[in-house]
Design a protein around this motif. Structure first.
Motif, short mmCIF file in Angstrom:
data_model
loop_
_atom_site.label_atom_id
_atom_site.label_comp_id
_atom_site.label_asym_id
_atom_site.label_seq_id
_atom_site.Cartn_x
_atom_site.Cartn_y
_atom_site.Cartn_z
N GLU A 277 -22.80 6.61 37.57
CA GLU A 277 -24.10 6.93 36.71
C GLU A 277 -24.87 7.74 37.58
O GLU A 277 -25.52 8.63 36.92
CB GLU A 277 -24.50 5.71 36.43
CG GLU A 277 -23.79 4.79 35.46
CD GLU A 277 -24.42 3.27 35.40
OE1 GLU A 277 -23.81 2.68 34.41
OE2 GLU A 277 -25.03 2.63 36.41
N ILE B 75 -32.81 2.09 39.23
CA ILE B 75 -32.85 0.86 38.45
C ILE B 75 -32.17 1.37 36.90
O ILE B 75 -32.57 2.46 36.40
CB ILE B 75 -34.15 0.57 38.00
CG1 ILE B 75 -34.97 -0.02 39.08
CG2 ILE B 75 -34.18 -0.82 37.01
CD1 ILE B 75 -34.52 -1.25 39.92
N HIS B 76 -31.31 0.73 36.42
CA HIS B 76 -30.35 1.16 35.19
C HIS B 76 -31.62 0.78 33.95
O HIS B 76 -32.37 -0.16 34.00
CB HIS B 76 -29.52 0.23 34.97
CG HIS B 76 -28.43 0.75 33.75
ND1 HIS B 76 -28.80 0.32 32.45
CD2 HIS B 76 -27.64 1.36 33.81
CE1 HIS B 76 -27.99 0.69 31.74
NE2 HIS B 76 -27.02 1.63 32.29
N GLU C 69 -30.01 -2.28 31.35
CA GLU C 69 -29.41 -3.48 31.90
C GLU C 69 -30.05 -3.74 33.19
O GLU C 69 -30.68 -2.98 33.83
CB GLU C 69 -27.95 -3.14 32.20
CG GLU C 69 -27.08 -3.09 31.06
CD GLU C 69 -25.56 -2.49 31.28
OE1 GLU C 69 -25.21 -2.75 32.35
OE2 GLU C 69 -25.11 -2.14 30.43
N PRO C 70 -30.20 -5.07 33.65
CA PRO C 70 -30.82 -5.50 34.80
C PRO C 70 -30.07 -5.39 36.03
O PRO C 70 -29.58 -6.27 36.68
CB PRO C 70 -31.18 -7.07 34.29
CG PRO C 70 -30.11 -7.50 33.52
CD PRO C 70 -29.68 -6.18 32.86
N ARG C 71 -29.80 -4.15 36.34
CA ARG C 71 -28.89 -3.86 37.48
C ARG C 71 -29.40 -2.51 38.05
O ARG C 71 -30.08 -1.65 37.20
CB ARG C 71 -27.38 -3.78 37.25
CG ARG C 71 -27.12 -2.95 36.17
CD ARG C 71 -25.61 -3.01 35.90
NE ARG C 71 -25.08 -1.92 34.89
CZ ARG C 71 -24.95 -0.73 35.06
NH1 ARG C 71 -24.96 -0.20 36.31
NH2 ARG C 71 -24.49 -0.08 33.97
N GLY C 72 -28.79 -2.25 39.15
CA GLY C 72 -29.01 -0.65 39.60
C GLY C 72 -28.05 0.16 39.01
O GLY C 72 -26.87 -0.31 38.26
N SER D 296 -24.85 2.64 39.14
CA SER D 296 -23.30 2.82 39.90
C SER D 296 -23.52 4.21 40.45
O SER D 296 -24.13 4.99 40.36
CB SER D 296 -22.26 2.70 39.00
OG SER D 296 -22.35 3.62 38.23
N PRO E 262 -28.32 2.26 48.16
CA PRO E 262 -28.52 0.67 48.18
C PRO E 262 -29.39 0.11 49.38
O PRO E 262 -29.08 0.73 50.34
CB PRO E 262 -26.94 0.16 48.04
CG PRO E 262 -26.33 1.73 48.73
CD PRO E 262 -27.00 2.50 48.48
N ARG F 269 -29.23 -4.43 46.70
CA ARG F 269 -29.65 -3.82 45.36
C ARG F 269 -29.84 -2.28 45.62
O ARG F 269 -29.78 -1.90 46.55
CB ARG F 269 -31.28 -4.36 45.51
CG ARG F 269 -31.26 -5.80 45.48
CD ARG F 269 -32.86 -6.31 45.24
NE ARG F 269 -33.56 -5.82 46.47
CZ ARG F 269 -34.80 -5.34 46.71
NH1 ARG F 269 -35.30 -4.78 45.56
NH2 ARG F 269 -35.27 -4.84 47.73
N THR F 270 -30.06 -1.73 44.60
CA THR F 270 -30.35 -0.24 44.39
C THR F 270 -31.52 -0.05 44.01
O THR F 270 -32.32 -0.73 43.09
CB THR F 270 -29.30 0.61 43.91
OG1 THR F 270 -29.23 -0.11 42.41
CG2 THR F 270 -27.71 0.15 44.18
#
Length: 101
Positions: A45, A33-34, A37-40, A42, A24, A29-30
């Protein structure tokens, strides 16, 4: 090594690149990238992507967990290597026993 400035982790030979993309950033932020979905991604994951079993527990903070995942030899790769070594050693042992008869 700060990849937020457009440098690639591949610019640093010998440094772990997969783990770098899992860390991160200081802003939360990470880099991983997923895909949907609009996120990093986990920690869990990231662990799944690296073949860690779901039951494996990372007993450290999030940043260290990402680092452990990224720097680890993939569990399934480790298993395949261990099986190949065991098979080779067993074959050599078997051949050695045959030649002494």
């Amino acid at each position: 090594m700060d990849t937020t400035q457009g440098e690639s982790a591949f610019s640093y030979p010998g440094r772990p690149s997969v783990g770098r993309h899992l860390f991160p950033y200081s802003s939360g932020r990470t880099a991983g990238i997923h895909p949907v979905e609009p996120r990093g991604i986990s920690v869990r994951e990231a662990a799944r992507l690296q073949s860690f079993p779901d039951a494996y527990l990372f007993q450290s903070n999030m940043g260290n967990s990402y680092r452990q995942i990224g720097n680890a030899v993939l569990p399934l790769l480790s298993l395949a290597i261990a099986k190949a070594i065991k098979k080779t050693l067993n074959e050599k042992k078997h051949k050695g026993l045959q030649s002494t008869d």
